[in-house]
Design a protein around this motif. Structure first.
Motif, PDB file in Angstrom:
ATOM      1  N   ILE A   1      -1.682  10.281   5.021  1.00 28.34           N
ATOM      2  CA  ILE A   1      -0.533  11.172   5.082  1.00 28.34           C
ATOM      3  C   ILE A   1      -0.109  11.511   3.649  1.00 28.34           C
ATOM      4  O   ILE A   1      -0.611  10.926   2.695  1.00 28.34           O
ATOM      5  CB  ILE A   1       0.631  10.554   5.888  1.00 28.34           C
ATOM      6  CG1 ILE A   1       1.210   9.312   5.198  1.00 28.34           C
ATOM      7  CG2 ILE A   1       0.200  10.227   7.308  1.00 28.34           C
ATOM      8  CD1 ILE A   1       2.514   8.849   5.830  1.00 28.34           C
ATOM      9  N   PRO A   2       0.818  12.453   3.463  1.00 25.22           N
ATOM     10  CA  PRO A   2       1.222  12.824   2.099  1.00 25.22           C
ATOM     11  C   PRO A   2       1.906  11.677   1.363  1.00 25.22           C
ATOM     12  O   PRO A   2       2.334  10.686   1.962  1.00 25.22           O
ATOM     13  CB  PRO A   2       2.186  13.996   2.335  1.00 25.22           C
ATOM     14  CG  PRO A   2       1.807  14.550   3.664  1.00 25.22           C
ATOM     15  CD  PRO A   2       1.397  13.350   4.480  1.00 25.22           C
ATOM     16  N   PRO A   3       2.050  11.807   0.043  1.00 17.12           N
ATOM     17  CA  PRO A   3       2.757  10.790  -0.741  1.00 17.12           C
ATOM     18  C   PRO A   3       4.215  10.675  -0.329  1.00 17.12           C
ATOM     19  O   PRO A   3       4.817  11.640   0.136  1.00 17.12           O
ATOM     20  CB  PRO A   3       2.630  11.310  -2.179  1.00 17.12           C
ATOM     21  CG  PRO A   3       1.532  12.317  -2.157  1.00 17.12           C
ATOM     22  CD  PRO A   3       1.532  12.907  -0.802  1.00 17.12           C
ATOM     23  N   GLY A   4       4.779   9.467  -0.528  1.00 18.72           N
ATOM     24  CA  GLY A   4       6.210   9.314  -0.310  1.00 18.72           C
ATOM     25  C   GLY A   4       6.639   8.052   0.408  1.00 18.72           C
ATOM     26  O   GLY A   4       7.833   7.774   0.490  1.00 18.72           O
ATOM     27  N   LEU A   5       5.676   7.266   0.920  1.00 22.47           N
ATOM     28  CA  LEU A   5       6.015   6.004   1.575  1.00 22.47           C
ATOM     29  C   LEU A   5       5.223   4.875   0.953  1.00 22.47           C
ATOM     30  O   LEU A   5       4.065   5.048   0.560  1.00 22.47           O
ATOM     31  CB  LEU A   5       5.703   6.043   3.075  1.00 22.47           C
ATOM     32  CG  LEU A   5       6.504   6.996   3.953  1.00 22.47           C
ATOM     33  CD1 LEU A   5       6.005   6.912   5.391  1.00 22.47           C
ATOM     34  CD2 LEU A   5       7.999   6.704   3.883  1.00 22.47           C
ATOM     35  N   ALA A   6       5.856   3.707   0.886  1.00 17.69           N
ATOM     36  CA  ALA A   6       5.164   2.468   0.516  1.00 17.69           C
ATOM     37  C   ALA A   6       5.392   1.464   1.638  1.00 17.69           C
ATOM     38  O   ALA A   6       6.420   1.492   2.325  1.00 17.69           O
ATOM     39  CB  ALA A   6       5.697   1.918  -0.805  1.00 17.69           C
ATOM     40  N   PHE A   7       4.418   0.580   1.819  1.00 16.72           N
ATOM     41  CA  PHE A   7       4.486  -0.428   2.874  1.00 16.72           C
ATOM     42  C   PHE A   7       4.252  -1.794   2.240  1.00 16.72           C
ATOM     43  O   PHE A   7       3.297  -1.963   1.478  1.00 16.72           O
ATOM     44  CB  PHE A   7       3.440  -0.149   3.950  1.00 16.72           C
ATOM     45  CG  PHE A   7       3.494   1.264   4.475  1.00 16.72           C
ATOM     46  CD1 PHE A   7       4.389   1.615   5.473  1.00 16.72           C
ATOM     47  CD2 PHE A   7       2.677   2.253   3.932  1.00 16.72           C
ATOM     48  CE1 PHE A   7       4.463   2.919   5.934  1.00 16.72           C
ATOM     49  CE2 PHE A   7       2.740   3.564   4.394  1.00 16.72           C
ATOM     50  CZ  PHE A   7       3.639   3.900   5.397  1.00 16.72           C
ATOM     51  N   VAL A   8       5.127  -2.748   2.559  1.00 20.21           N
ATOM     52  CA  VAL A   8       5.074  -4.062   1.927  1.00 20.21           C
ATOM     53  C   VAL A   8       5.016  -5.140   3.008  1.00 20.21           C
ATOM     54  O   VAL A   8       5.970  -5.315   3.777  1.00 20.21           O
ATOM     55  CB  VAL A   8       6.294  -4.306   1.017  1.00 20.21           C
ATOM     56  CG1 VAL A   8       6.127  -5.610   0.251  1.00 20.21           C
ATOM     57  CG2 VAL A   8       6.516  -3.137   0.058  1.00 20.21           C
TER      58      VAL A   8
ATOM     59  N   THR B   1       0.854  -1.190   0.000  1.00 19.40           N
ATOM     60  CA  THR B   1       0.000   0.000   0.000  1.00 19.40           C
ATOM     61  C   THR B   1       0.888   1.236   0.000  1.00 19.40           C
ATOM     62  O   THR B   1       2.111   1.153   0.137  1.00 19.40           O
ATOM     63  CB  THR B   1      -0.988   0.009   1.183  1.00 19.40           C
ATOM     64  OG1 THR B   1      -1.988   1.009   0.944  1.00 19.40           O
ATOM     65  CG2 THR B   1      -0.303   0.315   2.507  1.00 19.40           C
ATOM     66  N   GLY B   2       0.242   2.408  -0.154  1.00 19.06           N
ATOM     67  CA  GLY B   2       0.962   3.679  -0.199  1.00 19.06           C
ATOM     68  C   GLY B   2       0.460   4.623   0.868  1.00 19.06           C
ATOM     69  O   GLY B   2      -0.662   4.504   1.352  1.00 19.06           O
TER      70      GLY B   2
END
Length: 391
Positions: A195-202, A187-188
């Motif tokens: 929250i703002p863009p810039g992280l991905a979670f795996v 997900t992002g």
């Protein structure tokens, strides 16, 4: 003056608590203070995905998270099956081919979800497939896929990894990573995590971790081996987006306080209310299997999308997303993903109603808002009745 309101499926609105926390002075990412925050984030990410397995954080968009899975789980020439039912499913066919993987496309009409038969047939034709990629909520079409059922079919008929694009689904749709036998889910940050863009979670299963160790694809920044090793120490292999991790710490605490099942139910209610309002305005929905994250709507016949959107945005300060590719100018998409409540839904339907009337569309004044209010009121009345019966 109108308050600017975002109804796009990313970025989504950010809670005031999150913005205030991110505005505080920056801290160093190799410090006990950051490690404490990140350890809490990692624990709450497990709760979000409903898993006991590691969920690694990458500084990139959701697409970067997906690329990390392609370069970290496989070796050159491996076969993967990818469902293409929209703009992002299409990306998960093109991307692995870029890295020398044999990507088998399962093409699905936009607005429809893949069937069990399609997945089973693809596995029968390609028994060597190392993974099947599914899109839980296709952002471009607002279409949901029953990943729970399809994961069972994949597990029953193959040894392929079950890989899920959950970029606009996590937080909006039920996801029980361990219970459903999911191996990878991405997900992002700018979606249901608020929250703002810039992280991905795996999120990664034990089978996925084993595949990562055996894979021979060239990789460096998106090497999930490095991310997993750092994760064990509540750390990151590279410089992270510190402010975003501080922000997601607060957002995840908010989600946990509400309760993940309540978060899922809230998204379902917001989605149903939007659809009730849209139908009451005489507009038609696009998807056959609608997502709880975003609702795509056909632009009414005889109305020019650019004019409609200009009024909606410039006069009523409402930003929605347009259609993509062949559906550009034909549909628009209303998000209800993340930080939305009942009054937000009333406001977007009210703005759509006024814009429709200004464009000389046909609708009864107040019909959309009334439909939304009635939907919410009935739900509130049922809740009150249920509460009284327990007293």
């Amino acid at each position: 003056m109108f308050k600017q309101r975002l109804f796009t499926p990313g970025p989504t609105p950010i809670p005031e608590r999150v913005m205030l926390r991110m505005a505080e002075p920056i801290i160093h990412h190799r410090s006990p203070e950051f490690n404490e925050i990140f350890a809490r984030v990692n624990d709450n990410l497990k709760y979000l995905f409903q898993t006991s397995q590691p969920v690694v954080t990458l500084t990139c968009s959701g697409t970067g998270g997906m690329e990390a899975t392609f370069v970290s789980l496989f070796s050159p020439g491996d076969t993967v099956i990818a469902v293409n039912g929209g703009k992002f499913g299409e990306r998960w066919v093109k991307m692995p081919r870029t890295f020398g993987l044999n990507a088998i496309e399962v093409k699905v009409e936009w607005g429809k979800a893949p069937t069990a038969r399609q997945i089973q047939d693809a596995l029968t034709r390609h028994p060597d497939a190392k993974a099947v990629y599914l899109t839980h909520s296709e952002t471009s079409t607002g279409t949901a896929t029953d990943v729970k059922s399809l994961a069972r079919i994949i597990r029953d008929h193959s040894s392929a990894l079950v890989c899920v694009d959950g970029i606009t689904a996590i937080g909006a749709h039920e996801m029980r990573f361990d219970e459903w036998g999911i191996d990878v889910c991405v997900t992002g940050s700018q979606k249901g995590l608020m929250i703002p863009p810039g992280l991905a979670f795996v999120a990664l299963s034990k089978r996925a971790v084993a595949a990562i160790e055996a894979a021979r694809m060239p990789r460096f920044y998106f090497d999930l081996r490095k991310a997993l090793k750092a994760h064990e120490k509540s750390d990151t292999p590279w410089t992270p987006a510190v402010s975003l991790i501080i922000g997601v710490d607060i957002a995840l605490q908010m989600i946990r306080a509400e309760g993940i099942e309540n978060v899922w139910r809230r998204h379902e209610r917001m989605a149903n209310a939007v659809r009730a309002g849209v139908r009451a305005l005489g507009m038609k929905l696009f998807s056959d299997e609608p997502s709880f994250a975003v609702t795509p709507v056909w632009v009414p016949e005889g109305i020019e999308w650019k004019s409609f959107n200009n009024i909606l945005k410039s006069k009523y300060a409402m930003t929605v997303a347009g259609g993509q590719d062949e559906f550009a100018g034909k549909i628009f998409r209303i998000s209800h993903l993340g930080y939305y409540d009942e009054m937000d839904i009333v406001s977007i339907i009210a703005a759509l109603e006024r814009t429709l009337l200004e464009c000389e569309g046909k609708c009864e004044v107040g019909a959309g808002v009334r439909a939304v209010q009635e939907y919410f009121f009935k739900g509130t009345a049922r809740t009150h009745a249920s509460t009284k019966s327990k007293i």
